[in-house]
Design an enzyme around this catalytic site. Structure first.
Site, PDB file in Angstrom:
ATOM      1  N   ASP A 477       0.630  -1.428   0.119  1.00  0.00           N
ATOM      2  CA  ASP A 477      -0.084   0.090  -0.273  1.00  0.00           C
ATOM      3  C   ASP A 477       1.274   1.199  -0.109  1.00  0.00           C
ATOM      4  O   ASP A 477       0.632   2.351   1.029  1.00  0.00           O
ATOM      5  CB  ASP A 477      -0.944   0.218   1.528  1.00  0.00           C
ATOM      6  CG  ASP A 477       0.022  -0.246   2.217  1.00  0.00           C
ATOM      7  OD1 ASP A 477       1.533  -0.727   2.508  1.00  0.00           O
ATOM      8  OD2 ASP A 477      -0.632   0.400   3.434  1.00  0.00           O
ATOM      9  N   GLU A 478       1.578   1.496  -0.923  1.00  0.00           N
ATOM     10  CA  GLU A 478       2.233   2.591  -1.299  1.00  0.00           C
ATOM     11  C   GLU A 478       2.743   2.961  -2.612  1.00  0.00           C
ATOM     12  O   GLU A 478       2.377   3.927  -2.736  1.00  0.00           O
ATOM     13  CB  GLU A 478       3.342   2.129  -0.276  1.00  0.00           C
ATOM     14  CG  GLU A 478       5.219   3.474  -0.331  1.00  0.00           C
ATOM     15  CD  GLU A 478       5.890   2.860   1.212  1.00  0.00           C
ATOM     16  OE1 GLU A 478       5.882   2.741   1.809  1.00  0.00           O
ATOM     17  OE2 GLU A 478       6.601   3.951   1.667  1.00  0.00           O
ATOM     18  N   GLU A 752      14.421  -5.034  -1.211  1.00  0.00           N
ATOM     19  CA  GLU A 752      13.717  -3.761  -0.296  1.00  0.00           C
ATOM     20  C   GLU A 752      15.226  -3.931   0.689  1.00  0.00           C
ATOM     21  O   GLU A 752      15.765  -2.594   0.993  1.00  0.00           O
ATOM     22  CB  GLU A 752      12.420  -3.139   0.299  1.00  0.00           C
ATOM     23  CG  GLU A 752      12.638  -1.698   1.407  1.00  0.00           C
ATOM     24  CD  GLU A 752      11.265  -1.726   1.324  1.00  0.00           C
ATOM     25  OE1 GLU A 752      10.528  -2.912   1.685  1.00  0.00           O
ATOM     26  OE2 GLU A 752      11.116  -0.835   1.680  1.00  0.00           O
TER      27      GLU A 752
HETATM   28  C1  BGC Z   1       9.644   3.113   0.804  1.00  0.00           C
HETATM   29  C2  BGC Z   1      11.174   3.740   0.623  1.00  0.00           C
HETATM   30  C3  BGC Z   1      11.215   4.831   0.322  1.00  0.00           C
HETATM   31  C4  BGC Z   1      11.317   5.670   2.679  1.00  0.00           C
HETATM   32  C5  BGC Z   1      12.031   6.332   2.853  1.00  0.00           C
HETATM   33  C6  BGC Z   1      10.017   3.221   2.327  1.00  0.00           C
HETATM   34  O1  BGC Z   1       8.375   2.760   2.874  1.00  0.00           O
HETATM   35  O2  BGC Z   1       9.264   2.053   0.649  1.00  0.00           O
HETATM   36  O3  BGC Z   1      12.298   3.168  -0.711  1.00  0.00           O
HETATM   37  O4  BGC Z   1      12.670   6.009   0.197  1.00  0.00           O
HETATM   38  O5  BGC Z   1      10.475   4.583   2.593  1.00  0.00           O
HETATM   39  O6  BGC Z   1      11.454   6.419   4.432  1.00  0.00           O
END
Ligand code: BGC
Length: 955
Positions: A477-478, A752
């Site tokens: 959810d991003e 990630e």
């Molecule tokens: C994202 C990242 C982002 C980061 C920054 C995350 O939730 O998926 O890739 O750059 O937050 O805090």
């Protein structure tokens, strides 16, 4: 030299961007002209599109001395000199829908001019000022938030049509249908922009779809990004719109000069369609019983439909500059898995982004449900990392025979899908890959299969996260335009695909968001949840300065530098102000070296390198790049000002964070990498810093210790200070954490976290764990530039830098890139005691070459090969034994492996503990490391194994 293949990454049929080189040897000098056309058709988004051409010639060292451009049958415009990339449009500006055929021919020192190129047709894809008149329409009285729907109208065509052009957009996603046929093969149009400030429209030639008499124009639509609910867990809310709306303007030009327009607005009819609900995160639910055959054709009885609710368009749309989103590949099921709970899971063998297409049969009212996940955990779909994203599609069958269904307005990141509710033959299920359809331009291969797979994973993560905007991840959810992620990944992306139009478009949104936030670049662009004013964060907001510079460096795009200069300046001003009188940005919120391996799963910012150190390094970097951009654009005063700022920050950084002898105040990999790769430290200090960095990497067992900030630059920092071998060990490491650990765990995309999946096959306990995040894949830029040795020395590769860094343990490596001047290649292979370096330098460019034996030369265009002696890896002089220093052991991969085999044979848990926690320093021996933890017998066994390595010769 090895030829490279696309790997099926770009399957669109129209040829766009830089052309494929001709295979047959050219007999003369032939240019190929290209114009940026975002959708692959003739339409261009501006009245004065820049022109580029590449030349194929059999003349070595070919340099263009002049060119002629001709529009239609007009007089050629003569240009002197070598310019052939993004040459300003030399003709009268195009009018809306005006077409022009453009050709080029070139001259070189070898005479000329050569042949005229094939003509390229361009057509004005924009509307005149004030000409956008369509009103937006949507469902009146929707029964749910974000309700998808259909809109239609009919109109008459009377007379011979010369052209029909459709301009359309949505606050949401849409597809237009003329007389029953979709107007194009694009999906999820018009994509996500900062809708409150900037919307884009598609321009489509629909002449061939019109019929004499009555015609029907229909639109399918849903909310997609515009109605999605954004925000941190528990605080999500809709932002742009509660309901989707669409707007379309069809311009019909008749042969007799009449012009008629069909506009969305009053008179349109609307109805909820078969799509019951649709969301980017939730997925889509379709009820095939609600299909209304013929709704998009003339003569359909729409008396049961409602008059459309007419809403004013929020902003006048501009033509889209970013490439279209399309279905680019299809993949079948590779495995059918029955899960421990009895479910049926299909494995597509590749973590990808898109959705499923299913051929299905079943009774009316039966519901087929598809759930998606990137990984399996304990044999079941691993959906926890998706957080609030249901990522579930479902389809209620009509029971009228075989149906083919593919959700339309959503996408998922997945490798696995669970099907339930209706029996489906796995061979009737296809994974459809969806992303922005950019041209593939870069390839890499080498003799190390795991590195090749790593590179392939980078390509897949790029594809999955370049879907209309550059996202962090495509599944949970991003799926937001996180600025830091693209800031670090932009160079890699610009090598692999032609990202220029895509990123230049996104930068327009960045500048708009920033303008409404007092110069602060939000964490994400577009920035949906502005409840509180955006805060600045180093390495994230710096995308404003870095990304335009990358586009200039890789594509010679001066225009993007000019368009973004105010944005770059505004960001730099913000951070310089925060750095204050001390010229150090300290004590503020930072993401820092996000997700370095020491950060605990639930505290991703708790990195080994001080966030303040990272912040000031980036103030320097942005000030320096702003100065450079100003210099390119000829703004001398601006350049001087930012250069001075950069120097002030450098001085403060060195005084605060670097000791005179060459230690960083954060004795951590990223700190050293920043000081070296950003050229913060003066040349005389670089070596000491590099030596310490290499020592630190060794101390940490050649395992990676960097997060988002250090990962893209650590190999550069090592190589530049003479520690390529250390970079090689780091790169080929397979223990956790490392680039290759995920590959050994079966990863097919970049993760990630270094350990998104733990060695025991469980998912990292952190609530933020994706398996498709490109940031750590930024090392691929080093593979291209250094390992293979293909880099731009001057913007757009007008001058190439060919300087391969052959690594021990590899037999060959090569990269190929379609530069704006044509295909370039560089690579090397071992041949007995020799290294053969090969390069292809495109016409109209030159290359500065540094060979592995230290020779420096400059060459012109053509194919080149050089031979140099291969330096044999230095053999350790002392035998390996229990009295060896730990550095001796860790530097000897064979001995290191033998040691751990011996230790694991005694106590596997102890072996893992020693592996994870040992500092491999020169002042301790193997004996001391074993201490009293290991019984005498086992100690003797380890000693014997080490001695054997010595007698066999170590690697
Ligand atoms: C994202 C990242 C982002 C980061 C920054 C995350 O939730 O998926 O890739 O750059 O937050 O805090």
């Amino acid at each position: 030299m090895k030829r490279f293949h696309d790997g099926g990454a770009t399957t669109a049929s129209l040829c766009r961007g830089h052309p494929t080189p001709r295979q047959e040897p050219a007999v003369t000098t032939v240019p190929t002209l290209t114009v940026e056309r975002p959708s692959g058709d003739d339409f261009v988004p501006t009245p004065t599109p820049a022109l580029s051409w590449t030349t194929v010639t059999d003349t070595p060292d070919w340099v263009q001395t002049g060119a002629e451009l001709r529009r239609d049958d007009g007089e050629p415009v003569v240009l002197e000199g070598p310019d052939s990339v993004l040459v300003p449009w030399p003709f009268a500006p195009l009018a809306p829908r005006e077409a022009a055929d453009v050709r080029v021919r070139v001259r070189g020192r070898d005479g000329g001019p050569g042949e005229w190129s094939e003509p390229v047709t361009v057509r004005g894809g924009f509307l005149a000022e004030g000409a956008w008149r369509a009103e937006a329409v949507g469902l009146p009285g929707p029964t749910a938030v974000a309700q998808p729907g259909l809109a239609r109208t009919e109109f008459e065509v009377a007379g011979e049509v010369r052209s029909a052009t459709l301009y359309a957009t949505a606050l949401g996603a849409y597809q237009a249908v003329l007389n029953g046929t979709d107007v194009d093969d694009q999906v999820l149009k018009p994509g996500w922009t900062a809708y409150q400030y900037r919307m884009v429209h598609e321009t489509t030639d629909v002449t061939a779809l019109l019929v004499p008499g009555t015609n029907a124009l229909g639109i399918r639509f849903a909310g997609a990004w515009a109605t999605e609910r954004y925000g941190p867990p528990g605080r999500q809310r809709g932002f742009y719109a509660e309901q989707p709306q669409v707007a379309a303007q069809l311009v019909v030009e008749y042969a007799d000069g009449r012009l008629e327009e069909v506009l969305t607005g009053p008179g349109w009819r609307v109805s909820p369609g078969p799509v019951v609900a649709s969301g980017i995160y939730q997925g889509e639910h379709v009820d095939l019983r609600r299909r209304q055959p013929g709704w998009d054709s003339p003569g359909f009885d729409d008396s049961g439909w409602a008059p459309a609710e007419v809403r004013p368009s929020p902003v006048v749309p501009e033509p889209r500059r970013s490439p279209a989103v399309r279905r680019t590949e299809e993949r079948g099921v590779v495995d059918v898995i029955t899960t421990p709970s009895g479910g049926t899971v299909l494995d597509f063998g590749q973590n990808l982004v898109g959705r499923l297409r299913v051929r299905v049969r079943g009774g009316a009212g039966e519901v087929l449900t598809l759930r998606h996940a990137e990984v399996l955990e304990h044999g079941e779909l691993g959906t926890r990392p998706l957080r609030r994203a249901a990522a579930t599609d479902s389809c209620t069958l009509a029971g009228t025979g075989e149906e083919v269904w593919e959700p339309e307005f959503t996408f998922h990141g997945f490798r696995y899908a669970e099907l339930s509710g209706v029996e489906v033959d796995p061979s009737d299920v296809t994974a459809v890959v969806v992303h922005s359809d950019m041209e593939r331009t870069g390839w890499f291969s080498c003799s190390h299969p795991l590195l090749d797979r790593l590179h392939e994973n980078v390509v897949w993560s790029l594809r999955g996260n370049f879907l209309s905007l550059p996202t962090d991840c495509p599944q949970r959810d991003e799926r937001l335009g996180w600025t830091g992620d693209i800031q670090v990944f932009a160079p890699t992306a610009a090598f692999l695909y032609d990202t220029r139009g895509f990123l230049a478009s996104w930068l327009r949104d960045l500048a708009l968001e920033q303008r409404h936030a007092g110069g602060v670049v939000p964490f994400v662009v577009p920035n949906p949840p502005p409840r509180t004013p955006p805060r600045p964060a180093a390495a994230w907001g710096d995308a404003a300065c870095v990304v335009p510079w990358v586009l200039f460096e890789r594509f010679a795009d001066r225009q993007v530098l000019a368009d973004q200069l105010d944005s770059a300046r505004a960001w730099t001003d913000v951070v310089v102000a925060l750095a204050g009188e001390r010229s150090l940005w300290e004590g503020c919120f930072q993401f820092g070296d996000w997700l370095d391996p020491v950060a605990p799963p639930d505290r991703p910012a708790a990195a080994a390198t001080s966030p303040d150190l990272v912040a000031t390094a980036y103030v320097f970097r942005s000030a320096q790049l702003t100065a450079r951009a100003a210099a390119v654009l000829g703004h001398d005063e601006v350049e001087r000002c930012y250069r001075e700022v950069a120097e002030r920050v450098r001085t403060a950084f060195l005084a605060e964070y670097v000791t005179p002898a060459g230690r960083m105040m954060s004795d951590a990999q990223t700190a050293y990498a920043l000081a070296i790769a950003f050229d913060l430290a003066p040349p005389e200090q670089q070596q000491a810093l590099g030596d310490r960095l290499a020592g630190l990497v060794r101390e940490q067992g050649y395992r990676i210790g960097t997060g988002f900030v250090g990962t893209p630059i650590i190999c550069d920092a090592l190589t530049r200070t003479g520690h390529a071998a250390t970079a090689g060990r780091l790169l080929t490491q397979t223990e956790n954490p490392s680039w290759l650990y995920p590959v050994t765990m079966g990863a097919t995309t970049i993760w990630e976290r270094w350990d998104s999946m733990l060695p025991d096959g469980t998912i990292n306990p952190g609530q933020m764990t994706s398996f498709n995040h490109y940031a750590f894949g930024a090392v691929a830029d080093w593979l291209h530039r250094c390992l293979a040795g293909l880099a731009p020395a001057e913007p757009g590769y007008r001058v190439l830098r060919i300087a391969p860094v052959p690594l021990a343990g590899l037999d060959h490596a090569a990269a190929e890139h379609r530069t704006p001047y044509g295909p370039a290649r560089a690579g090397w292979r071992r041949d007995g005691d020799e290294l053969v370096v090969q390069a292809t330098v495109p016409p109209n460019t030159t290359a500065r070459v540094r060979l592995p034996d230290g020779r420096e030369l400059t060459v012109g265009s053509g194919d080149h090969a050089w031979t140099c002696p291969a330096r044999a890896p230095a053999q350790p002089s002392t035998p390996l034994g229990l009295d060896s220093p730990l550095t001796r052991l860790v530097d000897d991969p064979t001995g290191y492996a033998a040691f751990f085999e011996g230790l694991a044979a005694v106590d596997p848990a102890l072996a893992e503990d020693v592996r994870a926690h040992t500092r491999w320093v020169p002042g301790r021996t193997v004996e001391e490391l074993l201490g009293r933890k290991v019984p005498d017998e086992a100690r003797a066994d380890i000693a014997r194994r080490l001695a054997e390595v010595g007698s066999r010769g170590s690697g």
